[in-house]
Design an enzyme around this catalytic site. Structure first.
Site, PDB file in Angstrom:
ATOM      1  N   TRP A  21       0.775  -1.169  -0.122  1.00  0.00           N
ATOM      2  CA  TRP A  21      -0.073  -0.079  -0.073  1.00  0.00           C
ATOM      3  C   TRP A  21       1.066   1.351   0.109  1.00  0.00           C
ATOM      4  CZ3 TRP A  21      -3.476   1.505   4.777  1.00  0.00           C
ATOM      5  CH2 TRP A  21      -4.243   2.878   4.347  1.00  0.00           C
ATOM      6  N   TYR A  56      -4.868   0.614  -4.239  1.00  0.00           N
ATOM      7  CA  TYR A  56      -3.503   1.389  -3.784  1.00  0.00           C
ATOM      8  C   TYR A  56      -3.081   2.025  -4.813  1.00  0.00           C
ATOM      9  CZ  TYR A  56      -3.838  -2.120   0.057  1.00  0.00           C
ATOM     10  OH  TYR A  56      -4.204  -2.851   1.158  1.00  0.00           O
ATOM     11  N   GLY A 276       4.298  -3.438   5.570  1.00  0.00           N
ATOM     12  CA  GLY A 276       4.728  -2.519   4.569  1.00  0.00           C
ATOM     13  C   GLY A 276       5.987  -1.846   4.730  1.00  0.00           C
ATOM     14  N   ALA A 277       6.785  -1.437   3.653  1.00  0.00           N
ATOM     15  CA  ALA A 277       8.018  -0.966   3.795  1.00  0.00           C
ATOM     16  C   ALA A 277       8.396   0.298   2.983  1.00  0.00           C
ATOM     17  CB  ALA A 277       9.146  -1.961   3.749  1.00  0.00           C
TER      18      ALA A 277
HETATM   19  N1  LIG Z   1      -6.874  -5.327   3.838  1.00  0.00           N
HETATM   20  C1  LIG Z   1      -6.975  -4.080   4.185  1.00  0.00           C
HETATM   21  O1  LIG Z   1      -7.978  -3.293   4.282  1.00  0.00           O
HETATM   22  C2  LIG Z   1      -5.518  -3.526   4.504  1.00  0.00           C
HETATM   23  C3  LIG Z   1      -5.453  -2.331   5.188  1.00  0.00           C
HETATM   24  C4  LIG Z   1      -4.190  -1.731   5.386  1.00  0.00           C
HETATM   25  C5  LIG Z   1      -3.081  -2.381   5.164  1.00  0.00           C
HETATM   26  N2  LIG Z   1      -3.275  -3.603   4.251  1.00  0.00           N
HETATM   27  C6  LIG Z   1      -2.034  -4.197   3.549  1.00  0.00           C
HETATM   28  O2  LIG Z   1      -1.227  -4.399   4.870  1.00  0.00           O
HETATM   29  C7  LIG Z   1       0.234  -3.770   4.589  1.00  0.00           C
HETATM   30  C8  LIG Z   1       0.642  -3.560   5.877  1.00  0.00           C
HETATM   31  O3  LIG Z   1       0.001  -2.717   6.675  1.00  0.00           O
HETATM   32  P1  LIG Z   1       0.256  -0.967   6.715  1.00  0.00           P
HETATM   33  O4  LIG Z   1       1.099  -0.618   5.616  1.00  0.00           O
HETATM   34  O5  LIG Z   1      -0.989  -0.144   7.196  1.00  0.00           O
HETATM   35  O6  LIG Z   1       0.977  -0.820   8.224  1.00  0.00           O
HETATM   36  P2  LIG Z   1       2.366  -1.620   8.802  1.00  0.00           P
HETATM   37  O7  LIG Z   1       2.838  -2.643   8.055  1.00  0.00           O
HETATM   38  O8  LIG Z   1       1.959  -1.822  10.311  1.00  0.00           O
HETATM   39  O9  LIG Z   1       3.350  -0.410   8.768  1.00  0.00           O
HETATM   40  C9  LIG Z   1       4.378  -0.023   7.829  1.00  0.00           C
HETATM   41  C10 LIG Z   1       4.887   1.304   7.888  1.00  0.00           C
HETATM   42  O10 LIG Z   1       5.696   1.101   9.136  1.00  0.00           O
HETATM   43  C11 LIG Z   1       7.176   1.601   8.945  1.00  0.00           C
HETATM   44  N3  LIG Z   1       7.972   0.691   8.952  1.00  0.00           N
HETATM   45  C12 LIG Z   1       8.093  -0.599   8.450  1.00  0.00           C
HETATM   46  N4  LIG Z   1       9.000  -1.431   8.824  1.00  0.00           N
HETATM   47  C13 LIG Z   1       9.826  -0.855   9.703  1.00  0.00           C
HETATM   48  C14 LIG Z   1      10.970  -1.093  10.286  1.00  0.00           C
HETATM   49  N5  LIG Z   1      11.493  -2.154  10.165  1.00  0.00           N
HETATM   50  N6  LIG Z   1      11.509  -0.164  11.193  1.00  0.00           N
HETATM   51  C15 LIG Z   1      10.855   1.134  11.257  1.00  0.00           C
HETATM   52  N7  LIG Z   1       9.825   1.275  10.639  1.00  0.00           N
HETATM   53  C16 LIG Z   1       9.040   0.452   9.953  1.00  0.00           C
HETATM   54  C17 LIG Z   1       7.067   2.275   7.529  1.00  0.00           C
HETATM   55  O11 LIG Z   1       6.609   3.624   7.535  1.00  0.00           O
HETATM   56  P3  LIG Z   1       7.663   4.812   7.916  1.00  0.00           P
HETATM   57  O12 LIG Z   1       8.854   4.511   7.659  1.00  0.00           O
HETATM   58  O13 LIG Z   1       7.096   5.964   7.057  1.00  0.00           O
HETATM   59  O14 LIG Z   1       7.449   5.152   9.596  1.00  0.00           O
HETATM   60  C18 LIG Z   1       6.046   1.457   6.845  1.00  0.00           C
HETATM   61  O15 LIG Z   1       5.057   2.227   5.547  1.00  0.00           O
HETATM   62  C19 LIG Z   1      -0.163  -2.737   3.703  1.00  0.00           C
HETATM   63  O16 LIG Z   1       0.908  -2.300   2.923  1.00  0.00           O
HETATM   64  C20 LIG Z   1      -1.268  -3.345   2.843  1.00  0.00           C
HETATM   65  O17 LIG Z   1      -0.682  -4.246   1.888  1.00  0.00           O
HETATM   66  C21 LIG Z   1      -4.445  -4.058   3.879  1.00  0.00           C
END
Ligand SMILES: NC(=O)c1ccc[n+]([C@@H]2O[C@H](COP(=O)([O-])OP(=O)(O)OC[C@H]3O[C@@H](n4cnc5c(N)ncnc54)[C@H](OP(=O)(O)O)[C@@H]3O)[C@@H](O)[C@H]2O)c1
Length: 316
Positions: A21, A56, A276-277
């Site tokens: 995303w 997305y 996400g990353a």
């Molecule tokens: N089905 C649905 O309705 C739905 C809804 C939401 C998401 N999703 C899916 O789930 C995936 C993951 O969820 P999400 O993106 O909402 O949240 P997440 O994975 O909890 O957080 C991702 C964010 O955390 C930070 N991050 C990631 N790895 C890190 C690390 N090792 N150290 C420090 N910061 C780190 C990055 O942002 P910063 O570097 O900017 O801090 C990254 O963009 C999405 O990409 C999407 O594919 C699905």
């Protein structure tokens, strides 16, 4: 990297996937070359499970993913592509039209996992009709497996009853250490039915990574500016957990994000997180969250503190 079967299917997926995303205006990673570096690192560290969605970046995420796989020479059979069709696209004719466009953006002839992003809450699209259309895609071989996302159990049951030739293989919902509602009904349901449970926002959108503080959350300009987890009242409640994660992480020579993801995969064998990353470094770090295990005592300490946190969504 460890690999597991996706629910009852024969798809072998990495225990940690990549959420994409981030490749959208909502998260701000809109430069293709940067996204390609993230995807390239994921492939290099053994991640083969990629979660995207039609919405997305209105197709940007799917386009980036497909283009990067092609340019990186990734063989189609070496990756498991999971995308999502939104609830608004579920009138039967639109199901085919949406999937045709998705295949084109991804540059592939089939999708491994097509998840319904959310139920058609604003439209009267009967489940049996779109279930039939979705199943035709499986019969035609353009979709291998079907899954749901953000579906309440009653609707999951409705959908499964409406299907006649296959069954869903996965369920995707919000689940992380400060937003644990999925464990009330959804995770037990997935476990009991041999379905994969794919938690979204496993790092609570980065709030649990340890890099955000009460001082810098106000600077966030992406979708997190309005996310309840980053609201000051809620963020204060989660800080003790972030401190505990830091403490435990240092014992293992790991990072708080790695501890969070390790905690999740050790919660249930059904769980396959898709963090996400934004950078290759984050992908590499997240991939390093498996291949080792938190002790029972540490797992429990995190569990207990996390259970005591109740964030509110009433933030205005
Ligand atoms: N089905 C649905 O309705 C739905 C809804 C939401 C998401 N999703 C899916 O789930 C995936 C993951 O969820 P999400 O993106 O909402 O949240 P997440 O994975 O909890 O957080 C991702 C964010 O955390 C930070 N991050 C990631 N790895 C890190 C690390 N090792 N150290 C420090 N910061 C780190 C990055 O942002 P910063 O570097 O900017 O801090 C990254 O963009 C999405 O990409 C999407 O594919 C699905």
């Amino acid at each position: 990297m460890e690999y597991v079967e996706l629910g009852w299917s024969d798809l072998k997926v990495s225990r940690i996937g990549l959420g994409t995303w981030q490749f959208s205006e909502a998260w701000g990673l809109t430069e293709y070359e940067k996204a390609k570096q993230v995807i390239s690192k994921a492939v290099e560290v053994g991640i083969n499970f990629f979660d995207t969605a039609m919405v997305y970046g209105r197709g940007m995420s799917e386009t980036f993913l497909g283009r990067a796989f092609k340019e990186l020479g990734v063989k189609r059979e070496d990756v498991v592509i999971a995308t999502k069709i939104p609830g608004e696209f579920l009138q039967p004719d639109d199901v085919f039209k949406a999937v045709d466009r998705s295949l084109k953006r991804l540059g592939v002839s089939y999708i491994d996992l097509l998840q319904i992003h959310h139920p058609p809450t604003h439209h009267n699209f009967p489940t049996s009709k779109y279930a039939r259309a979705l199943e035709r895609l499986v019969v035609q071989g353009v979709v291998r497996y079907l899954g749901v996302s953000n579906y309440p159990i009653a609707l999951v049951e409705d959908l499964r009853t409406s299907m006649s030739i296959t069954d869903i293989v996965s369920m995707q919902y919000r689940f992380n250490l400060v937003e644990r509602w999925a464990e009330e009904e959804l995770i037990p349901y997935a476990e009991a039915n041999d379905l994969a449970f794919i938690p979204w926002s496993p790092l609570a959108k980065g709030a649990l990574s340890g890099k955000y503080t009460l001082e810098n959350i106000g600077e966030l300009k992406d979708l997190r500016a309005n996310d309840p987890v980053f609201n000051e009242e809620n963020f204060k409640k989660i800080l003790p957990l972030v401190n505990l994660l830091r403490e435990i992480a240092s014992k293992y020579g790991k990072t708080p994000s790695q501890v969070v993801l390790n905690w999740l995969v050790n919660y249930s064998p059904a769980i396959i997180p898709i963090p996400g990353a934004k950078t290759p470094e984050q992908v590499e770090e997240n991939a390093g969250s498996v291949g080792w295990r938190l002790s029972y005592e540490d797992w429990r300490a995190i569990d207990e503190l996390s259970r005591s946190i109740r964030i509110t969504y009433v933030v205005w």
